[in-house]
Design an enzyme around this catalytic site. Structure first.
Site, PDB file in Angstrom:
ATOM      1  N   CYS A 160       9.450   0.540   1.364  1.00 51.08           N
ATOM      2  CA  CYS A 160       8.788   1.401   2.338  1.00 51.08           C
ATOM      3  C   CYS A 160       8.149   2.603   1.653  1.00 51.08           C
ATOM      4  CB  CYS A 160       9.779   1.873   3.394  1.00 51.08           C
ATOM      5  SG  CYS A 160       9.039   2.950   4.642  1.00 51.08           S
TER       6      CYS A 160
ATOM      7  N   GLY B  98      -1.422  -8.528   7.871  1.00 51.68           N
ATOM      8  CA  GLY B  98      -2.696  -8.720   8.538  1.00 51.68           C
ATOM      9  C   GLY B  98      -2.868 -10.003   9.313  1.00 51.68           C
TER      10      GLY B  98
END
Length: 305
Positions: free
Chosen positions: A134, A248
């Site tokens: 992250c 995506g």
């Protein structure tokens, strides 16, 4: 073709999915938030939002900004902590047919281990996804996932604390992602998921300041898909454990690119914000593709590139 299409996939170590479609952590809440839009039992599984040892307030706002074909976020793993999850959230997740996976994060190694230990008695949770990638937290997160030594250390420590399927989420913000993948495989990971968001920045030129409070954040959405497909293809060629692809995915064609590149399963993230029924449309689209191309088993397409 006539007859039933097999969409089921096996990620190993006891984690079998009815179909290859998962949700990406941080984009699907705890699942219930989407129950008015889709039947959660139709998913292969859903990965709940990042869970840490202590409650986290996350980063100050603004922490999301739209960019061309994507978005930058710096939410900062906001959550109420693992004890709250165990006491209040877990009891609501035990009756689903789809797999429930908990995303685990921490500021230091001991935090990761403590969360895994606390989750281990929960027999409905057949897998955790360890977030060593992250880019939106100041400690832990991506710091572990950008070196082979760090990735191996945290994976090995959690492996000792967690008895079931261990998935490790990889960062794209590295020189060679295959080296990190091989390191976590060697340390005991049962699968890897990739990619997490790309470190990015966007500036409001009228206000002459960054659009999000942390200056940089994680870029996701359709704009990252070609990079993600390339990295999945590279990793799948190197490791012997299953690969879960994300980045995506907005439709079945996007998901098929990852599968053909070598992914056993996929995760859908940012697209959930745009259309909360995306996951179901992808599942239906995969079945339709197989039927049109006379493919009886989705696994026939895995790694054909």
């Amino acid at each position: 073709m006539d007859g039933k299409i097999n969409l089921s996939v096996d990620l190993g170590a006891g984690l079998k999915l009815a179909n290859p479609v998962l949700t990406a952590s941080g984009t699907f809440g705890f699942g219930h938030e989407y129950s008015d839009f889709i039947d959660l039992n139709r998913l292969g599984g859903f990965i709940v939002k990042g869970t840490t040892l202590e409650p986290r307030q996350g980063n100050p706002s603004p922490r999301m900004a739209e960019t061309p074909s994507g978005m930058i976020n710096a939410v900062g793993l906001q959550n109420k902590g693992v004890d709250y999850f165990i006491e209040n959230i877990y009891p609501t997740l035990t009756d689903f047919d789809s797999e429930v996976i908990v995303n685990v994060s921490g500021a230091k190694l001991d935090d990761y281990v403590a969360v895994a230990e606390k989750l281990s008695p929960l027999d409905k949770i057949h897998a955790i996804e360890v977030n060593i990638s992250c880019p939106n937290v100041k400690a832990g997160g991506m710091a572990f996932g950008t070196t082979t030594a760090g990735a191996s250390e945290v994976t090995s420590a959690i492996r000792k604390a967690w008895p079931r399927h261990l998935m490790v989420k990889l960062s794209p913000n590295v020189t060679d992602i295959t080296e990190i993948a091989l390191a976590v495989e060697g340390a005991g990971a049962d699968s890897v998921s990739l990619i997490n968001t790309l470190l990015a920045m966007d500036i409001d030129v009228e206000r002459r300041r960054p659009r999000i409070s942390t200056i940089t954040g994680g870029l996701s959405g359709p704009c990252v898909r070609p990079i993600a497909v390339r990295m999945v293809w590279q990793v799948a060629k190197k490791v012997g454990i299953p690969v879960v692809g994300l980045g995506g995915i907005c439709n079945a064609d996007d998901a098929l690119q990852f599968i053909m590149a070598g992914a056993t399963a996929v995760q859908i993230g940012t697209a959930n914000f745009i259309d909360p029924t995306t996951t179901i449309k992808v599942i239906d689209g995969l079945e339709d593709y197989c039927r049109r191309h006379n493919i009886s088993d989705i696994n026939e397409l895995k790694g054909i590139i």
